[in-house]
Design an enzyme around this catalytic site. Sequence first.
Site, PDB file in Angstrom:
ATOM      1  N   SER A 149       0.833  -1.196   0.000  1.00 31.86           N
ATOM      2  CA  SER A 149       0.000   0.000   0.000  1.00 31.86           C
ATOM      3  C   SER A 149       0.870   1.250   0.000  1.00 31.86           C
ATOM      4  CB  SER A 149      -0.909   0.023   1.242  1.00 31.86           C
ATOM      5  OG  SER A 149      -1.580   1.271   1.342  1.00 31.86           O
ATOM      6  N   TYR A 162      -2.794  -0.646   9.990  1.00 33.34           N
ATOM      7  CA  TYR A 162      -2.757  -1.138   8.615  1.00 33.34           C
ATOM      8  C   TYR A 162      -1.395  -0.845   7.986  1.00 33.34           C
ATOM      9  CZ  TYR A 162      -3.996  -1.425   3.635  1.00 33.34           C
ATOM     10  OH  TYR A 162      -4.039  -1.728   2.292  1.00 33.34           O
TER      11      TYR A 162
END
Length: 257
Positions: A149, A162
């Site tokens: 990400s 995350y």
Amino acid sequence: MSETHKDHIAVVTGASRGIGAAISSQLATAGLTVAVHYGHDGKAAAEVAASIEAAGGKAFPFQADLGADTAAQDFWAAYDKAAAEAGVLNQPIHVLVNNAGVTLRGAIEDFSREDFLTQQAINVNAPYFIVKEGLTRIANGGRIINISSGVTRIAFPEIIGYALTKGAIEAFTLTLAKHLGPREITVNSVAPGVVDTDINAGWLRGNEEAQAGVAASSALGRVGQPDDIASIVAFLASNEARWITGQKIDATGGTNL
């Protein structure tokens, strides 16, 4: 994908929707038989596989809960059963895409231990052990592609847990690439930014202000689409990417350059 890769097997985790579904479709178009993994939405996974078949490709769905303590064992047992029904059991896997993941929100002060451990189990433990238990299944010269990400480059305190999991995936990618190099297995990660998928639908779709903000942060001036990411994965899975390993491909559209 070259002709020599026709009918090879690709396994894509979290493939029932969004980026995973787009990856599955593009790999099938390139000639691979795609194992469409899903965690909970069997109907959506079946629709992805059916769409691939309708377009002339080959695909089959299978289910495994990646949050379970026995996730990797369950994953490969379910794969074997589905692969047997599809007539491809014991064929080597040439592409493994670790795409499945969850984004649980909360600043460090507010993020619960339970959410932290759940996210860790799905985003880090599952891909690690799926690879560990699957190494004998992956062909020499194969491809492992991990979805990371843009949050490892751009700070978003509200999803700190995350970001930590995706940082772990990038370290895993680098180290695994070195380890599997003698087998000519390449290992790379792809790091998307904001993509128009169901996971972002609640705050992005139908929200012109949010879409404009995301587009403005991108050098390319728009919101990312699942196929934008899938095309990069398909390239990394191809023979043309045979000399690329241990790399993170930033797929944010130039966000926050």
